[in-house]
Design a protein around this motif. Structure first.
Motif, mmCIF file in Angstrom:
data_model
loop_
_atom_site.group_PDB
_atom_site.id
_atom_site.type_symbol
_atom_site.label_atom_id
_atom_site.label_comp_id
_atom_site.label_asym_id
_atom_site.label_seq_id
_atom_site.Cartn_x
_atom_site.Cartn_y
_atom_site.Cartn_z
ATOM 1 N N ARG A 258 0.877 59.058 104.674
ATOM 2 C CA ARG A 258 -0.410 58.392 104.514
ATOM 3 C C ARG A 258 -0.405 57.578 103.229
ATOM 4 O O ARG A 258 -0.001 58.065 102.178
ATOM 5 C CB ARG A 258 -1.541 59.423 104.474
ATOM 6 C CG ARG A 258 -2.939 58.773 104.457
ATOM 7 C CD ARG A 258 -4.075 59.792 104.413
ATOM 8 N NE ARG A 258 -4.249 60.336 103.069
ATOM 9 C CZ ARG A 258 -3.974 61.579 102.730
ATOM 10 N NH1 ARG A 258 -3.477 62.422 103.637
ATOM 11 N NH2 ARG A 258 -4.183 62.002 101.498
ATOM 12 N N VAL A 259 -0.870 56.340 103.334
ATOM 13 C CA VAL A 259 -0.998 55.457 102.182
ATOM 14 C C VAL A 259 -2.460 55.071 102.051
ATOM 15 O O VAL A 259 -3.039 54.466 102.964
ATOM 16 C CB VAL A 259 -0.127 54.198 102.331
ATOM 17 C CG1 VAL A 259 -0.375 53.250 101.167
ATOM 18 C CG2 VAL A 259 1.343 54.565 102.411
ATOM 19 N N ASP A 260 -3.070 55.420 100.924
ATOM 20 C CA ASP A 260 -4.463 55.084 100.674
ATOM 21 C C ASP A 260 -4.501 53.861 99.766
ATOM 22 O O ASP A 260 -4.646 53.954 98.553
ATOM 23 C CB ASP A 260 -5.182 56.270 100.023
ATOM 24 C CG ASP A 260 -6.675 56.012 99.879
ATOM 25 O OD1 ASP A 260 -7.140 54.947 100.330
ATOM 26 O OD2 ASP A 260 -7.377 56.872 99.302
ATOM 27 N N GLY A 261 -4.329 52.673 100.367
ATOM 28 C CA GLY A 261 -4.278 51.433 99.602
ATOM 29 C C GLY A 261 -3.711 50.309 100.450
ATOM 30 O O GLY A 261 -3.364 50.492 101.623
ATOM 31 N N ASP A 262 -3.599 49.126 99.854
ATOM 32 C CA ASP A 262 -3.067 47.958 100.543
ATOM 33 C C ASP A 262 -1.556 47.876 100.372
ATOM 34 O O ASP A 262 -0.998 48.358 99.384
ATOM 35 C CB ASP A 262 -3.709 46.680 100.001
ATOM 36 C CG ASP A 262 -5.218 46.662 100.215
ATOM 37 O OD1 ASP A 262 -5.675 47.249 101.214
ATOM 38 O OD2 ASP A 262 -5.921 46.057 99.379
ATOM 39 N N ILE A 263 -0.899 47.206 101.344
ATOM 40 C CA ILE A 263 0.558 47.069 101.322
ATOM 41 C C ILE A 263 0.925 45.616 101.583
ATOM 42 O O ILE A 263 0.380 44.976 102.491
ATOM 43 C CB ILE A 263 1.210 47.974 102.382
ATOM 44 C CG1 ILE A 263 1.064 49.444 102.004
ATOM 45 C CG2 ILE A 263 2.681 47.625 102.555
ATOM 46 C CD1 ILE A 263 1.596 50.383 103.053
ATOM 47 N N LYS A 264 1.866 45.098 100.772
ATOM 48 C CA LYS A 264 2.452 43.782 101.010
ATOM 49 C C LYS A 264 3.968 43.925 100.978
ATOM 50 O O LYS A 264 4.508 44.523 100.042
ATOM 51 C CB LYS A 264 1.993 42.769 99.963
ATOM 52 C CG LYS A 264 0.524 42.410 100.047
ATOM 53 C CD LYS A 264 0.165 41.335 99.034
ATOM 54 C CE LYS A 264 -1.311 40.959 99.130
ATOM 55 N NZ LYS A 264 -1.680 39.904 98.145
ATOM 56 N N VAL A 277 -2.182 53.916 107.223
ATOM 57 C CA VAL A 277 -2.386 53.000 106.103
ATOM 58 C C VAL A 277 -3.881 52.750 106.010
ATOM 59 O O VAL A 277 -4.472 52.091 106.873
ATOM 60 C CB VAL A 277 -1.627 51.682 106.295
ATOM 61 C CG1 VAL A 277 -1.919 50.736 105.129
ATOM 62 C CG2 VAL A 277 -0.124 51.930 106.407
ATOM 63 N N GLN A 278 -4.502 53.278 104.962
ATOM 64 C CA GLN A 278 -5.936 53.129 104.789
ATOM 65 C C GLN A 278 -6.234 51.882 103.960
ATOM 66 O O GLN A 278 -6.845 51.938 102.891
ATOM 67 C CB GLN A 278 -6.520 54.387 104.142
ATOM 68 C CG GLN A 278 -6.304 55.634 104.969
ATOM 69 C CD GLN A 278 -6.842 56.895 104.310
ATOM 70 O OE1 GLN A 278 -7.411 56.845 103.219
ATOM 71 N NE2 GLN A 278 -6.662 58.027 104.961
ATOM 72 N N GLY A 279 -5.776 50.738 104.454
ATOM 73 C CA GLY A 279 -5.936 49.472 103.758
ATOM 74 C C GLY A 279 -5.326 48.364 104.584
ATOM 75 O O GLY A 279 -5.071 48.512 105.793
ATOM 76 N N TRP A 296 -6.175 50.995 108.942
ATOM 77 C CA TRP A 296 -7.608 50.761 108.851
ATOM 78 C C TRP A 296 -7.969 49.300 108.587
ATOM 79 O O TRP A 296 -9.003 48.834 109.040
ATOM 80 C CB TRP A 296 -8.204 51.636 107.740
ATOM 81 C CG TRP A 296 -8.163 53.103 108.040
ATOM 82 C CD1 TRP A 296 -7.495 53.714 109.067
ATOM 83 C CD2 TRP A 296 -8.821 54.141 107.319
ATOM 84 N NE1 TRP A 296 -7.680 55.070 109.019
ATOM 85 C CE2 TRP A 296 -8.501 55.372 107.954
ATOM 86 C CE3 TRP A 296 -9.632 54.164 106.193
ATOM 87 C CZ2 TRP A 296 -8.975 56.591 107.505
ATOM 88 C CZ3 TRP A 296 -10.111 55.384 105.740
ATOM 89 C CH2 TRP A 296 -9.790 56.593 106.396
ATOM 90 N N GLY A 297 -7.145 48.593 107.849
ATOM 91 C CA GLY A 297 -7.463 47.225 107.460
ATOM 92 C C GLY A 297 -6.745 46.198 108.303
ATOM 93 O O GLY A 297 -6.095 46.520 109.311
ATOM 94 N N ALA A 318 -15.852 49.637 111.081
ATOM 95 C CA ALA A 318 -15.240 48.652 110.170
ATOM 96 C C ALA A 318 -14.183 47.875 110.950
ATOM 97 O O ALA A 318 -12.982 48.160 110.869
ATOM 98 C CB ALA A 318 -14.621 49.338 108.950
ATOM 99 N N GLN A 319 -14.640 46.879 111.715
ATOM 100 C CA GLN A 319 -13.723 46.105 112.547
ATOM 101 C C GLN A 319 -12.823 45.231 111.678
ATOM 102 O O GLN A 319 -13.199 44.817 110.589
ATOM 103 C CB GLN A 319 -14.519 45.255 113.530
ATOM 104 C CG GLN A 319 -15.352 46.088 114.497
ATOM 105 C CD GLN A 319 -16.213 45.240 115.399
ATOM 106 O OE1 GLN A 319 -15.887 44.092 115.710
ATOM 107 N NE2 GLN A 319 -17.344 45.797 115.837
ATOM 108 N N THR A 320 -11.627 44.951 112.191
ATOM 109 C CA THR A 320 -10.629 44.242 111.397
ATOM 110 C C THR A 320 -9.917 43.206 112.252
ATOM 111 O O THR A 320 -10.362 42.864 113.357
ATOM 112 C CB THR A 320 -9.632 45.244 110.789
ATOM 113 O OG1 THR A 320 -8.798 44.564 109.848
ATOM 114 C CG2 THR A 320 -8.782 45.907 111.843
ATOM 115 N N THR A 321 -8.779 42.695 111.756
ATOM 116 C CA THR A 321 -8.066 41.604 112.423
ATOM 117 C C THR A 321 -6.573 41.876 112.447
ATOM 118 O O THR A 321 -6.000 42.358 111.464
ATOM 119 C CB THR A 321 -8.316 40.270 111.685
ATOM 120 O OG1 THR A 321 -9.709 39.980 111.688
ATOM 121 C CG2 THR A 321 -7.568 39.129 112.356
#
Length: 349
Positions: A258-264, A277-279, A296-297, A318-321
């Motif tokens: 689990r990753v609580d953050g954004d990833i690039k 991935v909570q981001g 999630w993101g 929380a809809q996303t793309t």
């Protein structure tokens, strides 16, 4: 000055006047009798809102039915006045847009080359085809059907297997695509892919052992919540990380991590089975989202995105793309929000 010279000067002046005035004649005629006062048409490829054309058709049809203000584009034919075959409905010879005052339920195929507006739900058999379609209820088309421009339902849109939904499809409740269906832009609170009866089971729960990015080889702390890793990076399975991560190479997230953050990740990313991935997840190259994974993101790739069976992207609240050149989605996947394949998308059994 003799007479011939005088006439020559007059003829020269008149000729110059005509030559200088001629280019302004079309503008003067347009000013007297305007021919370009109407609204310019917008190509379906350039309107940014996915339901742009649906809202326009709804406004025009509502005005024709006396349920809305005039738009100036109320020319329609009513489908009840058109000839129908006993095993289906073929309106390909219609010269105007079509309105149905009631729902349509046809076991055979329905064909129309004109936009169709239905007050109620529409159900068509296999191999139905439309350019544009709006229903105030649900839309359900059988296998091997085609929507070549756009479709919108205030309820649910269902397309059977081997169907094609090019350009844009939107719905107020959900969109359900059968196996081996092709798509480009989809948007609804819930997007379902494949046969619901054969959807993958619910994802197992992974708590994950707390871990930190600082323990990874080559990790550089950029801010209190952001780490940078040059080159490839692998997050071990069954771990839990907090904070965002930037990877210049390829990123691998192990099963159940689990990753609580954004990833690039510049060279692409692999999200293991059951990982979360909570981001946001952003990559220049291909993204692999394996079975039962959760993101999630938004999921953004400049290349391709492959989403495995049972994966879920976005949240109901929380809809996303999901956006990429090409998108392959296995059956049992749920996406909350929008999915945009800039070139082509496919539902894979």
């Amino acid at each position: 000055m003799n007479t011939p010279d005088y006439l020559t000067y007059i003829a020269f002046a008149l000729t110059c006047g005509v030559l200088l005035t001629a280019p302004f004649i079309p503008a003067f005629r347009e000013w007297l009798y305007p021919t370009d006062a109407g609204v310019l048409p917008v190509s379906a490829n350039y309107a940014s809102d996915i339901d742009h054309f649906a809202r326009r058709l709804h406004a025009d049809a509502s005005a024709r039915l006396g349920a809305g203000p005039s738009t100036g584009y109320e020319e329609f034919d009513f489908v009840a006045d058109l000839p129908q075959s006993p095993d289906g409905m073929d309106w390909r010879e219609a010269e105007k847009r079509l309105i149905s005052r009631a729902g349509i339920d046809s076991p055979g195929p329905i064909h129309s080359t004109q936009p169709v507006y239905v007050q109620g739900s529409l159900r068509g058999g296999a191999q139905s085809s439309f350019t544009a379609l709006y229903a105030t209820g649900d839309i359900e088309l059988g296998p091997q059907s085609e929507i070549s421009d756009w479709a919108h339902a205030d309820g649910v849109v269902r397309l059977g297997g081997n169907s094609t939904g090019l350009r844009r499809i939107s719905a107020g409740t959900a969109i359900e695509l059968g196996n081996e269906a092709w798509f480009e832009r989809l948007e609804a609170p819930l997007l379902c892919f494949g046969s619901p009866a054969e959807s993958a089971p619910a994802a197992p729960s992974f708590e994950g052992t707390p871990a930190g990015y600082a323990d990874l080889p080559g990790a550089l702390r950029q801010t209190p919540d952001l780490y940078l890793i040059r080159g490839d990076c692998a997050l071990p399975p069954g771990k839990a990380y907090e904070g965002s991560l930037v990877v210049t190479g390829f990123l691998t997230i192990g099963a159940g991590t689990r990753v609580d953050g954004d990833i690039k990740a510049r060279e692409g990313a692999s999200i293991g089975p059951g990982a979360t991935v909570q981001g946001a997840l952003t990559c220049e190259k291909r993204i692999y989202v394996f079975s039962q994974a959760r993101i999630w993101g938004p999921v953004i790739s400049e290349s391709d995105v492959l989403i495995g069976a049972g994966a879920v992207i976005g949240l109901p609240e929380a809809q996303t793309t999901v956006s990429a050149n090409n998108i392959i989605v296995e059956e049992g996947v749920n996406v909350h929000g929008a999915l945009w394949a800039h070139e082509i998308g496919m539902v894979k059994p």
